[in-house]
Design an enzyme around this catalytic site. Sequence first.
Site, short mmCIF file in Angstrom:
data_model
loop_
_atom_site.label_atom_id
_atom_site.label_comp_id
_atom_site.label_asym_id
_atom_site.label_seq_id
_atom_site.Cartn_x
_atom_site.Cartn_y
_atom_site.Cartn_z
N LYS A 83 -1.24 -7.25 0.17
CA LYS A 83 -0.98 -8.24 -0.89
C LYS A 83 0.31 -7.85 -1.62
O LYS A 83 0.45 -6.71 -2.08
CB LYS A 83 -2.17 -8.26 -1.85
CG LYS A 83 -2.48 -9.59 -2.47
CD LYS A 83 -3.81 -9.52 -3.19
CE LYS A 83 -4.07 -10.76 -4.00
NZ LYS A 83 -5.25 -10.59 -4.86
O1 G3P Z 1 -7.27 -12.86 -6.93
C1 G3P Z 1 -6.60 -13.00 -8.16
C2 G3P Z 1 -7.59 -13.09 -9.24
O2 G3P Z 1 -8.36 -11.95 -9.24
C3 G3P Z 1 -7.07 -13.29 -10.62
O3 G3P Z 1 -8.16 -13.73 -11.36
O4 G3P Z 1 -9.45 -14.25 -13.35
O5 G3P Z 1 -7.81 -12.34 -13.36
O6 G3P Z 1 -7.00 -14.68 -13.36
P1 G3P Z 1 -8.10 -13.75 -12.95
#
Ligand code: G3P
Length: 218
Positions: A83
């Site tokens: 990633k």
């Molecule tokens: O895969 C990306 C994700 O984990 C981000 O999620 O909830 O931190 O915006 P969030």
Amino acid sequence: MNLYLDTANVDEIREAVKWGVICGVTTNPSLAAREDEDFAKILPSICDLVDGPVSAEVISLDYEGMVSEGRKLAAVHPNVVVKIPITPEGMQAVKMLAKEGIKVNVTLIFTVNQALLAAKAGAAFISPFIGRLDDIGHRGVDLVQDIVEVLHLHKLKAEVIAASIRHPEHVTAVALAGAHIATMPYSVLKQMFKHPLTDAGIESFLNDWKKAEAARKK
Ligand code: G3P
């Protein structure tokens, strides 16, 4: 659309794999930092549990660092997807890793143009963050729909992973928007099973069955 779990927690992954509905995992440095164990130990365990792509993010921001980390991560298991964030040096690294047959998931995508750049560099996966866009008053799901359309229109091969999913309604919306994959926290995956009428239905079926059985025994 495939469902992935967005977590670095091995117990959550083990449990969700049992349900037979997930076929991949995504992680990021923040998720890895929540765990007690070192990510270097967690990653092989995740790959043992899931029969599908497992995204692991680089920490370096320079080209050489990203390529070298990417190669090390990819060597852990054939299912590891590296990633990399959408930056110029990041795309340079994507190009090199893709040439070596290493799959890359380009992360932190907030515009169609960023998705285009990632696809042109050779990304296998592109991750628009829909919840974080919603947080600042934009429509994250619209971005997913636009990216899917542009990739299709221009015959670009990358798959769209709708990420930063915060609730079950997001999953339905990105499925309708044509995302190839939705990656979500364990809590959202569990919520997807739920509906009050399902619970009520199970209860009434069981009660009717028991009542009939008791009546037959009289
Ligand atoms: O895969 C990306 C994700 O984990 C981000 O999620 O909830 O931190 O915006 P969030």
